[in-house]
Design a protein around this motif. Structure first.
Motif, mmCIF file in Angstrom:
data_model
loop_
_atom_site.group_PDB
_atom_site.id
_atom_site.type_symbol
_atom_site.label_atom_id
_atom_site.label_comp_id
_atom_site.label_asym_id
_atom_site.label_seq_id
_atom_site.Cartn_x
_atom_site.Cartn_y
_atom_site.Cartn_z
ATOM 1 N N VAL A 11 0.842 -1.207 0.000
ATOM 2 C CA VAL A 11 0.000 0.000 0.000
ATOM 3 C C VAL A 11 0.875 1.255 0.000
ATOM 4 O O VAL A 11 0.623 2.205 -0.756
ATOM 5 C CB VAL A 11 -0.966 -0.012 1.208
ATOM 6 C CG1 VAL A 11 -1.657 1.336 1.376
ATOM 7 C CG2 VAL A 11 -1.982 -1.138 1.053
ATOM 8 N N HIS A 12 1.912 1.247 0.825
ATOM 9 C CA HIS A 12 2.831 2.391 0.879
ATOM 10 C C HIS A 12 3.470 2.642 -0.483
ATOM 11 O O HIS A 12 3.514 3.787 -0.949
ATOM 12 C CB HIS A 12 3.903 2.137 1.944
ATOM 13 C CG HIS A 12 5.034 3.103 1.884
ATOM 14 N ND1 HIS A 12 4.922 4.421 2.277
ATOM 15 C CD2 HIS A 12 6.315 2.934 1.445
ATOM 16 C CE1 HIS A 12 6.084 5.033 2.090
ATOM 17 N NE2 HIS A 12 6.945 4.149 1.591
ATOM 18 N N ARG A 13 3.966 1.600 -1.111
ATOM 19 C CA ARG A 13 4.640 1.754 -2.412
ATOM 20 C C ARG A 13 3.665 2.260 -3.478
ATOM 21 O O ARG A 13 4.052 3.022 -4.355
ATOM 22 C CB ARG A 13 5.274 0.432 -2.850
ATOM 23 C CG ARG A 13 6.429 -0.030 -1.971
ATOM 24 C CD ARG A 13 7.640 0.831 -2.112
ATOM 25 N NE ARG A 13 8.077 0.733 -3.499
ATOM 26 C CZ ARG A 13 9.038 1.453 -4.040
ATOM 27 N NH1 ARG A 13 9.685 2.331 -3.310
ATOM 28 N NH2 ARG A 13 9.373 1.292 -5.294
ATOM 29 N N ARG A 14 2.418 1.872 -3.381
ATOM 30 C CA ARG A 14 1.407 2.385 -4.318
ATOM 31 C C ARG A 14 1.163 3.877 -4.082
ATOM 32 O O ARG A 14 0.936 4.625 -5.032
ATOM 33 C CB ARG A 14 0.093 1.630 -4.157
ATOM 34 C CG ARG A 14 0.140 0.245 -4.736
ATOM 35 C CD ARG A 14 -1.188 -0.441 -4.558
ATOM 36 N NE ARG A 14 -1.081 -1.825 -4.977
ATOM 37 C CZ ARG A 14 -1.877 -2.786 -4.542
ATOM 38 N NH1 ARG A 14 -2.855 -2.506 -3.682
ATOM 39 N NH2 ARG A 14 -1.719 -4.014 -4.955
ATOM 40 N N ASN A 15 1.187 4.284 -2.830
ATOM 41 C CA ASN A 15 0.924 5.690 -2.501
ATOM 42 C C ASN A 15 2.073 6.605 -2.900
ATOM 43 O O ASN A 15 1.847 7.783 -3.171
ATOM 44 C CB ASN A 15 0.615 5.847 -1.016
ATOM 45 C CG ASN A 15 -0.734 5.263 -0.660
ATOM 46 O OD1 ASN A 15 -1.630 5.180 -1.488
ATOM 47 N ND2 ASN A 15 -0.871 4.828 0.582
ATOM 48 N N VAL A 16 3.297 6.084 -2.910
ATOM 49 C CA VAL A 16 4.449 6.936 -3.243
ATOM 50 C C VAL A 16 4.997 6.664 -4.636
ATOM 51 O O VAL A 16 5.897 7.361 -5.089
ATOM 52 C CB VAL A 16 5.599 6.771 -2.208
ATOM 53 C CG1 VAL A 16 5.139 7.185 -0.832
ATOM 54 C CG2 VAL A 16 6.158 5.364 -2.215
ATOM 55 N N GLY A 17 4.459 5.677 -5.308
ATOM 56 C CA GLY A 17 4.978 5.315 -6.629
ATOM 57 C C GLY A 17 3.843 5.001 -7.580
ATOM 58 O O GLY A 17 2.919 5.782 -7.749
ATOM 59 N N ALA A 18 3.915 3.840 -8.161
ATOM 60 C CA ALA A 18 2.914 3.403 -9.137
ATOM 61 C C ALA A 18 1.669 2.899 -8.406
ATOM 62 O O ALA A 18 1.751 1.996 -7.584
ATOM 63 C CB ALA A 18 3.483 2.301 -10.021
ATOM 64 N N LYS A 19 0.525 3.492 -8.720
ATOM 65 C CA LYS A 19 -0.699 3.143 -7.990
ATOM 66 C C LYS A 19 -1.178 1.719 -8.294
ATOM 67 O O LYS A 19 -1.958 1.164 -7.522
ATOM 68 C CB LYS A 19 -1.810 4.143 -8.285
ATOM 69 C CG LYS A 19 -2.241 4.167 -9.735
ATOM 70 C CD LYS A 19 -3.307 5.204 -9.968
ATOM 71 C CE LYS A 19 -3.641 5.222 -11.448
ATOM 72 N NZ LYS A 19 -4.630 6.195 -11.775
#
Length: 175
Positions: free
Chosen positions: A139-147
């Motif tokens: 979830v974090h990586r989606r929020n700061v990168g590719a959704k």
């Protein structure tokens, strides 16, 4: 009455119908054989993809050493994952390689390249466990990168959790 020319025409038309019927039957046999071969190739490709799991098995030791992934199914805290990934790039690489491998398998299932039931039988528990463990990080990586990062992996794992599988759907059964 009938002359020999009309009889010959009728005989040729009858023969043409017989040949056309035989050709249609052979066509149907060839289509069935092609479908069987295609199904076999999808299952074989899925099994080969499962066998490639050994390519990321070294990551299991890294992930287990730092996150206890083989003994605990608990969701990992984002702070812990981020801190360890920042300290050692090999840890981030191991996490990403696992998630990317599962994403590739899920995408292959979605596209019909892999037989989903082969993947499910071999790796369902690992899919579900990894998704649960790394959910906060995903979830974090989606929020700061590719959704859409690791979205197919998550969707497939969730579908399995709900007891939906293509073969089971075809057969009208559940889990």
């Amino acid at each position: 009455m009938w002359n020999s020319l009309e009889i010959a025409k009728l005989a040729l038309q009858g023969a043409a119908l017989i040949v056309a019927g035989f050709g249609l039957r052979q066509f149907n046999v060839a289509v069935a054989a092609y479908r069987d071969l295609h199904d076999w190739n999808r299952r074989k490709a899925a099994q080969d993809a499962v066998d490639r799991y050994k390519d990321i098995q070294d990551d299991n030791l890294v992930l287990h050493t730092h996150f206890n992934v083989m003994e605990s199914a608990a969701e990992l805290e984002l702070r812990q994952v981020e801190a360890l990934c920042s300290q050692d790039p090999l840890i981030r690489k191991a996490v990403h390689r696992r998630l990317n491998y599962f994403e590739a398998l899920a995408t292959g299932c979605k596209q019909g390249v892999y037989d989903e039931d082969v993947i499910r039988i071999a790796l369902e528990s690992l899919f579900r466990r990894s998704l649960g463990q790394f959910r906060a990080y995903i979830v974090h990586r989606r929020n700061v990168g590719a959704k859409d990062l690791w979205i197919e992996f998550e969707a497939l794992s969730n579908r399995w959790s709900n007891g939906v599988s293509p073969a089971r759907k075809r057969l009208g059964t559940s889990v």
